[in-house]
Structures are given as C-alpha cells and as structure tokens.
Design an enzyme around this catalytic site. Structure first.
Site: not given
Ligand code: NAD
Ligand code: 6OD
Length: 502
Positions: A270, A483
């Site tokens: 995600e 999911e």
């Molecule tokens: P991130 O990708 O920087 O980090 C997410 C997790 O991945 C953290 O636990 C980090 O330590 C880990 N991580 C980083 N590099 C890694 C590697 N090489 N191998 C394994 N693990 C690694 O994301 P963030 O800054 O924590 O969150 C913000 C981002 O998440 C935004 O881009 C947002 O759009 C996205 N997001 C997506 C969803 C969704 O459901 N699609 C939901 C929430 C957030």
């Molecule tokens: O509502 C959820 O289950 C979900 N995965 C939300 C994601 C939000 C993103 O920041």
C-alpha cells in the site's frame, strides 16, 4: 487494578526530565540493547523516549520465535478460539484506550480528537472485524467430471502463510499496523512487525494488549529500527519470513521489491498517492467544501488518501477557492492535547523540510499562493515543533512537479475544468492511482465518472468512509494487491486445493 504501561508516556507519571525506554518485544519478552534512537514529539521537538534499535541477531530471534510459535499452541488453536483471542485483543485495546491515545498523540502530534475518534477505535475494530470474518470465511468447491466419466470433488483448504513481516509508516501508526496484524493473525500466521522509527510506541503497547489477551509468546513480535541496513531490511531479506506486507512510500516499495526477490516472497504493497478530487458545479457546495477541507487537511495532510489535486468546474471555481481558503484559515493549529486543536504538526523536521521545499518549488513553477505557504509562529515551545500552515495553490501547469509528486502535507493545488472529459483526463494523468473523490448531485454522472477513475477507491460525495470488508489498495505507483475483508484473508493465507476422485 492499576495497570502500568511500559510504552505509554503517561502511566508512570514520569517527571519531564526522565524519558522512557521503548524496547523490542521478542518471544513474549521486552528486550533492550544498544544502540538506541530518539523518539521525538513533533509538537515541540522534545525527546519523549529512547528506542532500542533491533540488531540483526535480535531480528533473527524474533523470526525464530515467530516460527516456533506456529509449531506450538497457536498452530493448534481452532479458528473459533483464535477469533475469540482476537476479540480479547480488541477488549484490551479498549480497556487501555486512553494510554493508546496518549501514546499515539505523543508520537505523531496528531490532535487528540483525531486519535480518539479514528486511530484507536479503528485498531480495536480491525481485530473484531477480522476475528468475525475468519469464522465465516467459506471456500470454493467444484465437482468435475474426469476424462473416464467418473466424478472428482475439488475443495480448497486455507492454511497460514507462516511468518509475516509487517512494515508500517508513521501517519496512522496503530490503525495501519493493526489493519495488517489482525487479518494475519486471524489466518493463523505469526508476525514480526517493524513500526516506523518515528512512531514506535503503540506497536509496543499493543504487545502488552496481546499478552493480556492470551496470545501465545512468539506470535506477535516487535523489532524497532530503520529501513536500509537496519531492522526493515533484515526482515525483507530474511529467508525465514514467508511474506511481507508493507505500507509506505512508493520508492520504499521499490527497494523492498528488490530485497525480497532472492527469496521470492509474496508482497502486499500500500504505497503513495497523488489523489484527485473533482468538484462539479452541481455539487452541494457546502458539503463539497467541508469534504474537501477534510480531504486536504486531515491529519495535517498526512493520509495517503488525501486530495492534493482538486479540479473544480469553471463556473464555481473562484467561489470554491475562496470557500476552501476560508476553511484553511479557520483551522486551529495547536497543542495536540487541546480540545480546539484540529491541525497538528508534521511528523518530523525532515518531513517539514520536504514540504517547505515544495513550497519553494511551487513559487519557482509559477503558482499563485492562495493561503499559507509558511510556518506558523506561536511564541512558545511549539515554535520548536514541526508545524506548517495549511496551504492552497492555483495557477500551476498540470505538468508541474508540485502537481505530479506526492507532497504529503496540508497542501493542495486547485485547477479549473470545463468539461467532464477534461476533468477525467486531468485526474487520471498521474503515475499514482490510490483514491479519488467526486462531488456532484447528479448520481448518474457520479457513477459514470467514478467508473473511469484509474484508482483503487473512489468516493462520491464523501471521503475516507471505510467499510473494512471492502477492497483497499492502489494501481500504478500506489501499490500491489488489495487488502480488506476477504482480500486480506486471501493474501494472508495459502489455499491448498484438494482433488478427490469419487
Ligand atoms: P516510508 O516508506 O519512508 O517508511 C515506511 C516504513 O518502511 C517504515 O517503517 C520504514 O522504516 C520502513 N522502511 C524504509 N525503507 C525500508 C527498506 N529499504 N526496507 C525495509 N523497510 C524500510 O514511508 P513513511 O514516510 O513512513 O510514510 C509515508 C508514506 O506512506 C507516504 O508516501 C504515504 O502515501 C504512504 N502511505 C500509504 C498508505 C496506503 O495505504 N497506500 C497508507 C499510509 C501511508
Ligand atoms: O482505512 C484503511 O484501512 C487504510 N488502509 C487507510 C490508509 C490510509 C493512508 O494513510
């Protein structure tokens, strides 16, 4: 009975100069070690806890414990009993509701009202929904004719994947972690979770809830740390981890994909978004302005589903921009624990610098600033926090980087459109494809436009309404797989089809 939490900042009533230690949770025990890293409160930049970074040996131990747990009591439980224990996890979260809320607020800086209305209730709901769903989950069966005219019966059985690595971000830490842990456990797996280094508290507090709920040791493990060269990468590379479920940035998804390749693990991703909203002139104006204000600014714009591109039909463009501006300027940035606060800080100094760099870029790209663009001044400790102003731009070309790249802050660009076709084309002109929202009183048009959106979820006249049984995920750079409901159960289990000649 007074319960003392190891990982909630309030329970022990520590004086301000003492910070807590947040430890790994491996095989049913809290484990410390060196090095440690700081857990920072985004509202004022203070260190609220030290966190034990798991080294490679500790990640190994956690994975080993998770594997052993599958061979023990957990692997023998009936589905009914597993579901009952997941309900008890939900009970344990609800019993410590305030601890979870306080820990989440301290880690993220989000308003208390949001953590207590969304993040923590949803965490409990995730356990209840998947506990109930696994009891009802049916499987396919087919009776077929064999080449020699006899009959054969096919039926599938559901088995756990094994040890699931769960890697999660900081924006909705407990909500998104439990969204993965609950179905993984419902399917009989064990998990090793690696919460974001920015928000280690609630995943650790959840370990205490797991203990109270009678989840056997080794089933739920927490390893703290970072991505590359740390706990995150140890998990993705590990040959004894059977699957990775990840929420985070698209470029992190790409790195994880490379890392899991040599051990051929299934992944559920995600990822990021650059979500569009389309506002037609026939919308209910008030509802659309209110809905878009949430969609742009909720959680300080740090929700993957937030709308950063807003397309408004030309006839109401000026009026709409003015109304959204009034909403933005009416928000109350402030201390997360204060009731009137509805806009917290960004998660970190580094993330604030990223958001501010997009403000500089917007200027270079020729944007018109409608409101915001800077950092609010409070004249107190919050000036050491990571706040930014809610921001609206107009006037950018569709090819501008600020219109193409995910910013992940309280910011949007509003552009006018003349026709439905033009709006659809602009909304779909992105490498991402997570979510869209459409605002119109013409439901026929709502259906028609929604079906043309290249995304995983489209809302009509609403935003972020989530029935947990529905598919959730993205297309393109926004992710792989779905999911939610049965889609989660299908990811977190292996189906073994059995064919019997009758
Ligand atoms: P991130 O990708 O920087 O980090 C997410 C997790 O991945 C953290 O636990 C980090 O330590 C880990 N991580 C980083 N590099 C890694 C590697 N090489 N191998 C394994 N693990 C690694 O994301 P963030 O800054 O924590 O969150 C913000 C981002 O998440 C935004 O881009 C947002 O759009 C996205 N997001 C997506 C969803 C969704 O459901 N699609 C939901 C929430 C957030
Ligand atoms: O509502 C959820 O289950 C979900 N995965 C939300 C994601 C939000 C993103 O920041």
């Amino acid at each position: 009975m007074l319960r003392l939490c190891l990982s909630c900042y309030d329970c022990l009533g520590l004086p301000g100069n003492l910070v807590k230690l947040i430890r790994n949770y491996i095989d049913g025990r809290f484990v410390s070690g060196k090095p440690e890293f700081a857990d920072v409160n985004p509202a004022d930049g203070t260190t609220i806890a030290h966190v034990t970074e798991a080294n490679a040996a500790q990640v190994d131990e956690a994975i080993y414990a998770a594997r052993q747990a599958l061979r023990g009591e957990w692997g023998q439980l009936s589905v009914r009993e597993r579901a009952a224990r997941l309900h008890r996890v939900a009970d344990a979260i609800e019993e410590r509701f305030d601890c979870f809320v306080q820990a989440e607020v301290a880690d993220t800086g989000k308003p208390l009202s949001l953590a207590s209305s969304l993040d923590v209730p949803r965490a409990a709901a995730n356990f209840r929904v998947f506990a109930d769903l696994i009891k009802m989950a049916g499987l396919e069966s087919f009776q077929t004719e064999t080449p020699d005219g006899a009959q054969a019966l096919n039926y599938a059985v559901r088995k756990p994947l094994g040890v699931v690595g769960v890697i999660t971000p900081w924006n909705l830490p407990l909500l998104l972690l439990t969204w993965k842990v609950a179905p993984a456990l419902a399917c009989g797996n064990s998990v090793v979770v690696k919460p974001s280094e920015e928000t280690p508290a609630t995943a650790t507090l959840l370990a205490e809830a797991m203990q109270e709920a009678g989840i056997p040791r080794g089933v739920y493990n927490v390893v703290h740390g970072f991505g590359p060269g740390s706990a995150g990468e140890c998990l993705t590379q590990h040959p004894d981890v059977n699957a990775i479920t990840f929420t985070g940035e698209s470029k992190t998804g790409a790195a994880i994909m490379k890392s899991v390749a040599s051990t051929v693990k299934p992944v559920s991703f995600e990822l990021g978004g650059k979500n569009a909203a389309i506002v037609f002139a026939d919308c209910n104006f008030e509802d659309a302005v209110k809905g878009l204000s949430d969609a742009v600014f909720l959680n300080t714009g740090q929700v993957c589903l937030c709308a950063e591109r807003v397309y408004v039909e030309g006839k109401i463009f000026g009026e709409f921009v003015e109304a959204l501006k009034a909403k933005a300027e009416g928000l109350n940035p402030g201390w997360p624990n204060e009731e009137k606060t509805n806009l917290g800080p960004l998660i970190s100094a580094q993330h604030r610098e990223k958001v501010l760099s997009y403000h500089r870029l917007a200027k270079e790209e020729g944007a018109t600033l409608v409101t915001g663009g800077g950092v609010p001044q409070f004249g107190d400790d919050r000036d050491r926090g990571f706040y930014v102003q809610p921001t609206i731009y107009t006037g950018l070309r569709e090819s501008a980087r600020c219109v193409k790249e995910e910013i992940f802050g309280p910011v949007c660009h509003v552009a006018p459109f003349d026709s439905e076709e033009e709006a659809v084309a602009m909304a779909n002109d992105t490498k991402y494809g997570l979510a869209a929202s459409i605002w119109t009183s013409n439901l026929k048009r709502g259906h028609r436009v929604a079906q043309q959106m290249n995304v995983g979820i489209t809302w009509v006249n609403c935003w972020f309404l989530r029935d947990l049984r529905t598919p959730f995920g993205g297309v393109g750079l926004s992710g792989i797989g779905r999911e939610g409901g049965m889609h989660s159960l299908n990811f977190y289990s292996e189906l073994n089809n059995i064919c019997i000649r009758l």
